[in-house]
Design a protein around this motif. Structure first.
Motif, short mmCIF file in Angstrom:
data_model
loop_
_atom_site.label_atom_id
_atom_site.label_comp_id
_atom_site.label_asym_id
_atom_site.label_seq_id
_atom_site.Cartn_x
_atom_site.Cartn_y
_atom_site.Cartn_z
N THR A 3 0.84 -1.18 0.00
CA THR A 3 0.00 0.00 0.00
C THR A 3 0.87 1.23 0.00
O THR A 3 2.06 1.17 0.31
CB THR A 3 -0.91 0.04 1.25
OG1 THR A 3 -0.07 0.11 2.41
CG2 THR A 3 -1.81 -1.17 1.32
N GLY A 4 0.27 2.37 -0.35
CA GLY A 4 1.01 3.62 -0.40
C GLY A 4 1.64 3.97 0.92
O GLY A 4 2.67 4.61 0.97
N SER A 5 1.01 3.59 2.03
CA SER A 5 1.54 3.96 3.33
C SER A 5 2.82 3.21 3.68
O SER A 5 3.58 3.66 4.52
CB SER A 5 0.48 3.71 4.42
OG SER A 5 0.17 2.34 4.46
N THR A 59 7.05 -3.63 -9.07
CA THR A 59 6.80 -2.45 -9.90
C THR A 59 5.35 -2.03 -9.78
O THR A 59 5.04 -0.84 -9.66
CB THR A 59 7.14 -2.77 -11.37
OG1 THR A 59 8.51 -3.20 -11.43
CG2 THR A 59 6.95 -1.57 -12.26
N ILE A 60 4.45 -2.99 -9.78
CA ILE A 60 3.02 -2.69 -9.69
C ILE A 60 2.70 -2.02 -8.36
O ILE A 60 1.93 -1.07 -8.30
CB ILE A 60 2.18 -3.97 -9.88
CG1 ILE A 60 2.32 -4.47 -11.32
CG2 ILE A 60 0.72 -3.73 -9.52
CD1 ILE A 60 1.74 -5.82 -11.57
N GLY A 61 3.30 -2.51 -7.28
CA GLY A 61 3.07 -1.91 -5.97
C GLY A 61 3.51 -0.46 -5.91
O GLY A 61 2.80 0.39 -5.37
N LEU A 62 4.65 -0.16 -6.52
CA LEU A 62 5.15 1.21 -6.51
C LEU A 62 4.30 2.09 -7.42
O LEU A 62 3.95 3.21 -7.05
CB LEU A 62 6.61 1.23 -6.93
CG LEU A 62 7.32 2.57 -6.90
CD1 LEU A 62 7.08 3.32 -5.59
CD2 LEU A 62 8.81 2.39 -7.12
N ALA A 63 3.92 1.59 -8.59
CA ALA A 63 3.07 2.37 -9.49
C ALA A 63 1.72 2.65 -8.84
O ALA A 63 1.19 3.76 -8.93
CB ALA A 63 2.88 1.61 -10.81
N VAL A 68 -2.21 6.28 -6.09
CA VAL A 68 -3.03 6.60 -4.92
C VAL A 68 -2.64 7.97 -4.38
O VAL A 68 -3.49 8.77 -4.01
CB VAL A 68 -2.88 5.52 -3.83
CG1 VAL A 68 -3.45 6.00 -2.50
CG2 VAL A 68 -3.56 4.24 -4.27
N GLN A 69 -1.35 8.27 -4.35
CA GLN A 69 -0.87 9.55 -3.85
C GLN A 69 -1.41 10.72 -4.69
O GLN A 69 -1.67 11.79 -4.18
CB GLN A 69 0.65 9.59 -3.83
CG GLN A 69 1.21 10.89 -3.29
CD GLN A 69 2.71 10.97 -3.42
OE1 GLN A 69 3.28 10.53 -4.41
NE2 GLN A 69 3.36 11.53 -2.41
N LYS A 70 -1.59 10.49 -5.98
CA LYS A 70 -2.05 11.55 -6.88
C LYS A 70 -3.55 11.83 -6.77
O LYS A 70 -4.02 12.84 -7.26
CB LYS A 70 -1.68 11.21 -8.32
CG LYS A 70 -0.18 11.30 -8.56
CD LYS A 70 0.15 11.25 -10.01
CE LYS A 70 -0.26 12.47 -10.75
NZ LYS A 70 0.54 13.67 -10.63
N ILE A 71 -4.30 10.94 -6.12
CA ILE A 71 -5.73 11.16 -5.95
C ILE A 71 -5.93 12.29 -4.95
O ILE A 71 -5.34 12.29 -3.88
CB ILE A 71 -6.45 9.88 -5.46
CG1 ILE A 71 -6.34 8.79 -6.52
CG2 ILE A 71 -7.90 10.17 -5.13
CD1 ILE A 71 -6.90 7.46 -6.07
N LYS A 72 -6.76 13.24 -5.29
CA LYS A 72 -7.04 14.36 -4.39
C LYS A 72 -7.79 13.85 -3.16
O LYS A 72 -8.55 12.90 -3.24
CB LYS A 72 -7.89 15.40 -5.12
CG LYS A 72 -7.18 16.02 -6.28
CD LYS A 72 -8.09 16.97 -7.01
CE LYS A 72 -7.39 17.48 -8.25
NZ LYS A 72 -8.29 17.88 -9.27
N PRO A 73 -7.60 14.51 -2.01
CA PRO A 73 -8.26 14.06 -0.78
C PRO A 73 -9.79 13.90 -0.94
O PRO A 73 -10.35 12.93 -0.44
CB PRO A 73 -7.93 15.15 0.23
CG PRO A 73 -6.65 15.72 -0.27
CD PRO A 73 -6.72 15.63 -1.77
N SER A 74 -10.44 14.80 -1.64
CA SER A 74 -11.90 14.67 -1.81
C SER A 74 -12.27 13.43 -2.62
O SER A 74 -13.26 12.78 -2.36
CB SER A 74 -12.48 15.93 -2.48
OG SER A 74 -11.89 16.10 -3.75
#
Length: 80
Positions: A3-5, A59-63, A68-74
C-alpha cells in the motif's frame, strides 16, 4: 499487496515518478520509453532505482502507490 503507506515516495526523482505514473496507466515499459523519448533500458533502470530507493517489492506496488498519492483528498474520501 503493498500500500502507499508502506512505500516512501519522497526518495523518487521527478523522472522516476513520471515513469511509474505512466506504468500505473497500464503502459508497457516500451511505450513509456517512446512517450518519454528514452530507451527501454533507461525505463528499466528507473524502475530498478525506484524500487531500490523506496523499498517497494514490485513495480506494480510502486506504481499503485504513486497513483493513490495523486488522488485528491476529496476523491479519496469517495473511494473509502
Amino acid at each position: 499487496m503493498e500500500t502507499g503507506s508502506s512505500i516512501d515516495l519522497d526518495w523518487l526523482s521527478p523522472r522516476e515518478t513520471e515513469v511509474f505514473e505512466l506504468l500505473a496507466q497500464d503502459m508497457s515499459p516500451d511505450k513509456v520509453a517512446k512517450k518519454l523519448h528514452i530507451t527501454p533500458s533507461t525505463v528499466k533502470q528507473h524502475i530498478y532505482n525506484g524500487k531500490q530507493k523506496t523499498g517497494a517489492k514490485t513495480t506494480i506496488g510502486l506504481a499503485a502507490a504513486i497513483a493513490v498519492q495523486k488522488i485528491k483528498p476529496s476523491e479519496q474520501e469517495r473511494l473509502d
